[in-house]
Design a protein around this motif. Structure first.
Motif, PDB file in Angstrom:
ATOM      1  N   PRO A 233      46.192   1.508 -16.642  1.00 40.02           N
ATOM      2  CA  PRO A 233      45.772   1.435 -15.235  1.00 40.02           C
ATOM      3  C   PRO A 233      44.431   0.735 -15.028  1.00 40.02           C
ATOM      4  O   PRO A 233      44.215   0.140 -13.973  1.00 40.02           O
ATOM      5  N   TRP A 234      43.562   0.743 -15.999  1.00 47.68           N
ATOM      6  CA  TRP A 234      42.256   0.100 -15.862  1.00 47.68           C
ATOM      7  C   TRP A 234      42.385  -1.418 -15.722  1.00 47.68           C
ATOM      8  O   TRP A 234      41.484  -2.075 -15.236  1.00 47.68           O
ATOM      9  N   THR A 235      43.525  -1.968 -16.075  1.00 50.05           N
ATOM     10  CA  THR A 235      43.731  -3.412 -15.941  1.00 50.05           C
ATOM     11  C   THR A 235      44.108  -3.805 -14.525  1.00 50.05           C
ATOM     12  O   THR A 235      44.053  -4.980 -14.171  1.00 50.05           O
ATOM     13  N   MET A 236      44.470  -2.858 -13.694  1.00 51.98           N
ATOM     14  CA  MET A 236      44.975  -3.154 -12.356  1.00 51.98           C
ATOM     15  C   MET A 236      43.895  -3.246 -11.283  1.00 51.98           C
ATOM     16  O   MET A 236      44.091  -3.901 -10.266  1.00 51.98           O
ATOM     17  N   GLU A 237      42.767  -2.582 -11.473  1.00 52.85           N
ATOM     18  CA  GLU A 237      41.782  -2.456 -10.408  1.00 52.85           C
ATOM     19  C   GLU A 237      41.327  -3.804  -9.854  1.00 52.85           C
ATOM     20  O   GLU A 237      41.381  -4.031  -8.643  1.00 52.85           O
ATOM     21  N   SER A 238      40.865  -4.693 -10.705  1.00 51.67           N
ATOM     22  CA  SER A 238      40.372  -5.989 -10.235  1.00 51.67           C
ATOM     23  C   SER A 238      41.450  -6.767  -9.493  1.00 51.67           C
ATOM     24  O   SER A 238      41.185  -7.382  -8.453  1.00 51.67           O
ATOM     25  N   GLU A 239      42.655  -6.741 -10.018  1.00 51.86           N
ATOM     26  CA  GLU A 239      43.755  -7.469  -9.389  1.00 51.86           C
ATOM     27  C   GLU A 239      44.067  -6.900  -8.002  1.00 51.86           C
ATOM     28  O   GLU A 239      44.231  -7.645  -7.028  1.00 51.86           O
ATOM     29  N   LEU A 240      44.126  -5.578  -7.888  1.00 47.33           N
ATOM     30  CA  LEU A 240      44.428  -4.953  -6.595  1.00 47.33           C
ATOM     31  C   LEU A 240      43.325  -5.229  -5.575  1.00 47.33           C
ATOM     32  O   LEU A 240      43.606  -5.544  -4.421  1.00 47.33           O
ATOM     33  N   ILE A 241      42.079  -5.128  -6.002  1.00 51.37           N
ATOM     34  CA  ILE A 241      40.966  -5.372  -5.085  1.00 51.37           C
ATOM     35  C   ILE A 241      40.981  -6.809  -4.583  1.00 51.37           C
ATOM     36  O   ILE A 241      40.694  -7.074  -3.419  1.00 51.37           O
ATOM     37  N   SER A 242      41.323  -7.751  -5.449  1.00 49.52           N
ATOM     38  CA  SER A 242      41.337  -9.154  -5.030  1.00 49.52           C
ATOM     39  C   SER A 242      42.513  -9.489  -4.117  1.00 49.52           C
ATOM     40  O   SER A 242      42.440 -10.419  -3.327  1.00 49.52           O
ATOM     41  N   GLN A 243      43.603  -8.715  -4.193  1.00 49.54           N
ATOM     42  CA  GLN A 243      44.808  -9.043  -3.438  1.00 49.54           C
ATOM     43  C   GLN A 243      45.014  -8.215  -2.174  1.00 49.54           C
ATOM     44  O   GLN A 243      45.735  -8.634  -1.276  1.00 49.54           O
TER      45      GLN A 243
ATOM     46  N   ASN B  42      36.221   0.100  -0.472  1.00 54.92           N
ATOM     47  CA  ASN B  42      35.838  -0.135  -1.865  1.00 54.92           C
ATOM     48  C   ASN B  42      34.717  -1.169  -1.913  1.00 54.92           C
ATOM     49  O   ASN B  42      34.894  -2.295  -1.463  1.00 54.92           O
ATOM     50  N   LEU B  43      33.556  -0.799  -2.429  1.00 52.20           N
ATOM     51  CA  LEU B  43      32.444  -1.750  -2.523  1.00 52.20           C
ATOM     52  C   LEU B  43      32.468  -2.521  -3.840  1.00 52.20           C
ATOM     53  O   LEU B  43      32.184  -3.715  -3.866  1.00 52.20           O
ATOM     54  N   ASP B  44      32.806  -1.861  -4.930  1.00 49.39           N
ATOM     55  CA  ASP B  44      32.791  -2.489  -6.245  1.00 49.39           C
ATOM     56  C   ASP B  44      33.814  -3.627  -6.307  1.00 49.39           C
ATOM     57  O   ASP B  44      34.971  -3.455  -5.921  1.00 49.39           O
ATOM     58  N   GLN B  45      33.387  -4.781  -6.752  1.00 50.34           N
ATOM     59  CA  GLN B  45      34.235  -5.970  -6.927  1.00 50.34           C
ATOM     60  C   GLN B  45      34.837  -6.465  -5.613  1.00 50.34           C
ATOM     61  O   GLN B  45      35.848  -7.160  -5.614  1.00 50.34           O
ATOM     62  N   ASN B  46      34.239  -6.112  -4.482  1.00 51.16           N
ATOM     63  CA  ASN B  46      34.875  -6.387  -3.203  1.00 51.16           C
ATOM     64  C   ASN B  46      33.964  -7.156  -2.241  1.00 51.16           C
ATOM     65  O   ASN B  46      34.048  -6.980  -1.034  1.00 51.16           O
ATOM     66  N   LEU B  47      33.106  -8.011  -2.774  1.00 49.66           N
ATOM     67  CA  LEU B  47      32.195  -8.788  -1.931  1.00 49.66           C
ATOM     68  C   LEU B  47      32.935  -9.653  -0.916  1.00 49.66           C
ATOM     69  O   LEU B  47      32.398  -9.967   0.144  1.00 49.66           O
ATOM     70  N   HIS B  48      34.159 -10.044  -1.221  1.00 54.97           N
ATOM     71  CA  HIS B  48      34.929 -10.910  -0.328  1.00 54.97           C
ATOM     72  C   HIS B  48      35.416 -10.192   0.926  1.00 54.97           C
ATOM     73  O   HIS B  48      35.790 -10.835   1.901  1.00 54.97           O
ATOM     74  N   ASN B  49      35.406  -8.870   0.930  1.00 58.78           N
ATOM     75  CA  ASN B  49      35.893  -8.140   2.099  1.00 58.78           C
ATOM     76  C   ASN B  49      34.898  -8.245   3.237  1.00 58.78           C
ATOM     77  O   ASN B  49      33.705  -8.052   3.054  1.00 58.78           O
ATOM     78  N   ARG B  50      35.375  -8.534   4.427  1.00 60.87           N
ATOM     79  CA  ARG B  50      34.465  -8.755   5.557  1.00 60.87           C
ATOM     80  C   ARG B  50      33.708  -7.506   5.982  1.00 60.87           C
ATOM     81  O   ARG B  50      32.703  -7.601   6.678  1.00 60.87           O
ATOM     82  N   PHE B  51      34.150  -6.313   5.589  1.00 68.17           N
ATOM     83  CA  PHE B  51      33.474  -5.064   5.928  1.00 68.17           C
ATOM     84  C   PHE B  51      32.441  -4.660   4.871  1.00 68.17           C
ATOM     85  O   PHE B  51      31.658  -3.745   5.089  1.00 68.17           O
ATOM     86  N   HIS B  52      32.423  -5.340   3.737  1.00 66.22           N
ATOM     87  CA  HIS B  52      31.571  -4.971   2.601  1.00 66.22           C
ATOM     88  C   HIS B  52      30.102  -4.828   2.990  1.00 66.22           C
ATOM     89  O   HIS B  52      29.476  -3.795   2.727  1.00 66.22           O
ATOM     90  N   ASP B  53      29.531  -5.848   3.602  1.00 66.04           N
ATOM     91  CA  ASP B  53      28.104  -5.820   3.930  1.00 66.04           C
ATOM     92  C   ASP B  53      27.776  -4.723   4.935  1.00 66.04           C
ATOM     93  O   ASP B  53      26.755  -4.040   4.813  1.00 66.04           O
ATOM     94  N   ARG B  54      28.637  -4.533   5.929  1.00 69.41           N
ATOM     95  CA  ARG B  54      28.395  -3.494   6.943  1.00 69.41           C
ATOM     96  C   ARG B  54      28.460  -2.100   6.328  1.00 69.41           C
ATOM     97  O   ARG B  54      27.632  -1.250   6.616  1.00 69.41           O
TER      98      ARG B  54
END
Length: 110
Positions: A63-73, A79-91
């Motif tokens: 399961p540890w291999t899935m986190e990055s892929e799920l966050i990117s897709q 989720n803040l970790d690995q999620n800078l691309h999300n438009r809500f991240h900064d807020r």
């Protein structure tokens, strides 16, 4: 999962995030280094989660291999970790930082 559902904001980033979004007052407790929403706030958050949150899971051999892929897709705004691309991240990061800053000006709760 148990700690996210019944613990406190000091040990669960999910609880910290939800409590900040719900406007609960973050407080320093104990020695002053732990931050929670206090007994009443944590109880209210636990009840809110019981009424509104749903959990599901998928078995996976690694399961540890899935986190990055799920966050990117997926759109995972809490989720803040690995999620800078999300438009809500900064807020969301700002909301949590503001709550921490505010609590530093308040006395330690019993």
């Amino acid at each position: 999962m148990r700690y996210h559902c019944r613990g406190n904001a000091a040990g669960s980033t999910l609880r910290l995030t939800l409590g900040c979004l719900l406007g609960l007052e973050l407080r320093r407790v104990g020695s002053g280094t732990r931050l929670t929403f206090g007994k009443a706030g944590e109880a209210a958050l636990t009840q809110w989660m019981a009424d509104n949150a749903q959990v599901c899971w998928l078995e996976h051999n690694e399961p540890w291999t899935m986190e990055s892929e799920l966050i990117s897709q997926l759109n995972l705004p809490l989720n803040l970790d690995q999620n800078l691309h999300n438009r809500f991240h900064d807020r969301l990061k700002e909301l949590r930082a503001d709550a921490r800053e505010r609590t530093r000006t308040l006395p330690i709760s019993a």
